[in-house]
Design an enzyme around this catalytic site. Sequence first.
Site: not given
Length: 287
Positions: A52, A151, A183, A101, A207, A33
């Site tokens: 990114r 991310k 972070e 799945r 990140l 995302y």
Amino acid sequence: MTRTVYVNGDFLPEHEAKVSIFDRAFLMADGVYEVTSVLGGKLIDFDGHAKRLQRSLDELEMRSPVTPEELLQIHRDLVEKNGIVDGLVYLQITRGAPDDRDFVFPDPETTVPTIVLFTQNKPGLAESPAAKTGIKVISIEDARWGRRDIKTVQLLYPSMGKMMAKKAGADDAWMVEDGFVTEGTSNNAYFIKGNKIVTRALSNDILHGITRAAVLRFAREAQMEVEERNFTIEEAQGADEAFITSASTFVMPVVEIDGVALGDGTPGQRALRLREIYLDESRKAAI
């Protein structure tokens, strides 16, 4: 007012938007995302977020269902359709929804990635009251997986970290691994000592923040020294100032770490100046 959202090629009222229960983001957190800020109806640092996003997709061997040009147009259309002046655009791409799945990645030739975007209206986003008072953080163990540079939508532990901070009467948490700060729960962490900014170097451990890159560039242009290295909570507690950066908080001063006030307990002048510079320059470059 009902939001217009984007799902797999269609602009829809939010209550009509649907994603399969077999989507791998739902079952496996197999998705990435980005969140892009909007100020004055324009997108902030869009190119950085798009690059990114592609890096995250490449690291997971996932393909994008849209081109960068199409992605920009979708962002702009959503901002216009929802009348966003100040706010956020959330984007998520997943590996898609196979027939059932399975832990094994589905065949990319037969499973189309899922793409979802929506806006969040945040009037006065850049005029956050917290920037005037600063925020308080606590330290917590960093219990996330090892590829934090991608991310992904694996956000349960950062969410837990924010709840730990809330229960402790703080605003956020800085995560610590092997004695060193990695972070914040959804942001990069820094302290200032004298004229030097210290922040952790880029690696798989953190990140690669888009706001981080811009702020450090502006700091160097303002003749501040930048040192990228590991640091401890104790070292940050002894600093003159501290702050965090993210796409939604920009530059946010930190005034307390684990109950220890920094300086006189109010936002530092250098952090406030970096926030001012970042907002000014970002507005000029917004698209």
